[in-house]
Design a protein around this motif. Sequence first.
Motif, PDB file in Angstrom:
ATOM      1  N   ALA A  55       1.051   4.887   0.820  1.00  0.00           N
ATOM      2  CA  ALA A  55      -0.321   5.392   0.841  1.00  0.00           C
ATOM      3  C   ALA A  55      -0.876   5.516  -0.575  1.00  0.00           C
ATOM      4  CB  ALA A  55      -0.360   6.750   1.545  1.00  0.00           C
ATOM      5  N   LEU A  56      -0.041   5.975  -1.501  1.00  0.00           N
ATOM      6  CA  LEU A  56      -0.485   6.101  -2.890  1.00  0.00           C
ATOM      7  C   LEU A  56      -0.861   4.741  -3.473  1.00  0.00           C
ATOM      8  CD1 LEU A  56      -0.802   7.864  -5.460  1.00  0.00           C
ATOM      9  CD2 LEU A  56       1.624   7.417  -5.926  1.00  0.00           C
ATOM     10  N   MET A  57      -0.017   3.755  -3.237  1.00  0.00           N
ATOM     11  CA  MET A  57      -0.265   2.427  -3.806  1.00  0.00           C
ATOM     12  C   MET A  57      -1.461   1.743  -3.148  1.00  0.00           C
ATOM     13  SD  MET A  57       3.687   1.107  -4.195  1.00  0.00           S
ATOM     14  CE  MET A  57       3.197  -0.557  -4.666  1.00  0.00           C
ATOM     15  N   THR A 113      -1.256  -1.925 -12.800  1.00  0.00           N
ATOM     16  CA  THR A 113      -1.595  -0.521 -12.565  1.00  0.00           C
ATOM     17  C   THR A 113      -0.985  -0.034 -11.256  1.00  0.00           C
ATOM     18  OG1 THR A 113      -3.688  -0.789 -13.742  1.00  0.00           O
ATOM     19  CG2 THR A 113      -3.485   1.116 -12.292  1.00  0.00           C
ATOM     20  N   ILE A 114      -0.986  -0.895 -10.236  1.00  0.00           N
ATOM     21  CA  ILE A 114      -0.395  -0.528  -8.943  1.00  0.00           C
ATOM     22  C   ILE A 114       1.118  -0.340  -9.088  1.00  0.00           C
ATOM     23  CG2 ILE A 114      -0.057  -1.257  -6.553  1.00  0.00           C
ATOM     24  CD1 ILE A 114      -2.636  -2.862  -6.781  1.00  0.00           C
ATOM     25  N   VAL A 115       1.751  -1.220  -9.871  1.00  0.00           N
ATOM     26  CA  VAL A 115       3.199  -1.103 -10.088  1.00  0.00           C
ATOM     27  C   VAL A 115       3.522   0.210 -10.790  1.00  0.00           C
ATOM     28  CG1 VAL A 115       5.185  -2.073 -11.286  1.00  0.00           C
ATOM     29  CG2 VAL A 115       3.571  -3.588 -10.132  1.00  0.00           C
ATOM     30  N   ILE A 116       2.783   0.519 -11.840  1.00  0.00           N
ATOM     31  CA  ILE A 116       3.009   1.770 -12.572  1.00  0.00           C
ATOM     32  C   ILE A 116       2.793   2.969 -11.647  1.00  0.00           C
ATOM     33  CG2 ILE A 116       2.162   3.233 -14.437  1.00  0.00           C
ATOM     34  CD1 ILE A 116       1.500   0.652 -15.973  1.00  0.00           C
ATOM     35  N   TRP A 145      -0.827  -6.882   0.155  1.00  0.00           N
ATOM     36  CA  TRP A 145      -0.363  -7.125   1.515  1.00  0.00           C
ATOM     37  C   TRP A 145       1.143  -7.310   1.645  1.00  0.00           C
ATOM     38  CZ3 TRP A 145      -3.809  -5.192   4.250  1.00  0.00           C
ATOM     39  CH2 TRP A 145      -5.159  -5.321   3.925  1.00  0.00           C
ATOM     40  N   PRO A 146       1.833  -8.018   0.740  1.00  0.00           N
ATOM     41  CA  PRO A 146       3.292  -8.083   0.866  1.00  0.00           C
ATOM     42  C   PRO A 146       3.948  -6.707   0.811  1.00  0.00           C
ATOM     43  CG  PRO A 146       2.506  -9.787  -0.612  1.00  0.00           C
ATOM     44  CD  PRO A 146       1.332  -8.897  -0.338  1.00  0.00           C
ATOM     45  N   ALA A 147       3.425  -5.822  -0.037  1.00  0.00           N
ATOM     46  CA  ALA A 147       3.972  -4.468  -0.122  1.00  0.00           C
ATOM     47  C   ALA A 147       3.771  -3.721   1.188  1.00  0.00           C
ATOM     48  CB  ALA A 147       3.313  -3.709  -1.274  1.00  0.00           C
ATOM     49  N   ALA A 167      -1.887   5.831   7.709  1.00  0.00           N
ATOM     50  CA  ALA A 167      -1.986   6.521   6.417  1.00  0.00           C
ATOM     51  C   ALA A 167      -2.370   5.543   5.314  1.00  0.00           C
ATOM     52  CB  ALA A 167      -0.658   7.198   6.082  1.00  0.00           C
ATOM     53  N   ALA A 168      -1.746   4.347   5.324  1.00  0.00           N
ATOM     54  CA  ALA A 168      -2.062   3.340   4.308  1.00  0.00           C
ATOM     55  C   ALA A 168      -3.506   2.861   4.446  1.00  0.00           C
ATOM     56  CB  ALA A 168      -1.098   2.159   4.420  1.00  0.00           C
ATOM     57  N   GLY A 169      -3.948   2.658   5.692  1.00  0.00           N
ATOM     58  CA  GLY A 169      -5.316   2.189   5.907  1.00  0.00           C
ATOM     59  C   GLY A 169      -6.360   3.184   5.452  1.00  0.00           C
ATOM     60  N   VAL A 170      -6.133   4.460   5.776  1.00  0.00           N
ATOM     61  CA  VAL A 170      -7.093   5.499   5.371  1.00  0.00           C
ATOM     62  C   VAL A 170      -7.171   5.606   3.856  1.00  0.00           C
ATOM     63  CG1 VAL A 170      -7.548   7.986   5.396  1.00  0.00           C
ATOM     64  CG2 VAL A 170      -6.904   6.812   7.508  1.00  0.00           C
ATOM     65  N   THR A 171      -6.029   5.620   3.188  1.00  0.00           N
ATOM     66  CA  THR A 171      -6.054   5.753   1.724  1.00  0.00           C
ATOM     67  C   THR A 171      -6.640   4.516   1.054  1.00  0.00           C
ATOM     68  OG1 THR A 171      -3.747   5.000   1.663  1.00  0.00           O
ATOM     69  CG2 THR A 171      -4.126   7.381   1.606  1.00  0.00           C
TER      70      THR A 171
END
Length: 248
Positions: free
Chosen positions: A49-51, A63-66, A193-195, A232-236
């Motif tokens: 969800a954070l990513m 930035t996403i990796v960090i 998307w792969p993540a 959760a991922a979709g909402v964030t």
Amino acid sequence: MSAAVERERSEPVGKAPYHVSHHTHRDVSGGWLRPAVFGAMDGLVSNLALMTGVAGGNVAPSTIVITGLAGLTAGAFSMAAGEYTSVASQRELVEAELDIERRELARHPKDELRELAELYVARGVEPELAHEVARQMSRDPEQALEIHAREELGVDPADLPSPLVAAGSSFLSFGIGALLPVLPYLLGATVVWPAVIVALIGLFVCGAAVARVTARNWWFSGLRQLVLGGAAAGVTFVLGALFGTAVG
């Protein structure tokens, strides 16, 4: 999940066979599986969800990796610290109560003996037999303490949880779960998307593993966790896109 199994065995005794029925039960406490699976699930959902929230803001892959690695580290340490404090506090409370019980057994052995006998009577044992059982089981002070702890506190003095084990297992399980959505980026992915796919597969596997300590079918538990984590991922992601637009 170790399903309940019943096995019947017949052996001749003289001319008539006798039947012995054997059965086992699922581990209703969950053992090591429950905290490990739920820790991994927590790491998966929270870091995914954070990513996705950050990815929704249209930022660079680096930035996403960090963000994912920071979420993994912070979450794992937070889980470990919280689990250590929780289990240590619980253990200290139990040990304090055990000290009280130990002093009472030394100062008022007759009262404690009567108390134990009354517990057995309340469970349906005849008074004389209950008193005799309590007397025999109270001969050894350590055994008496163990029995009173089990009957009154519901704990086993010889099997108290370890704060270090709890903290270590929480740290590792959360870290493993939180690492899954980061892996595709570490392997060269440049989009989210792969993540998401890897994380959702991990959520399904964790949900299916939970079925080992529940009565649900593995596919139901797996799909349920996949849907919850995906939601959760979709909402964030949507919120991240909105915030990114507003900030931009």
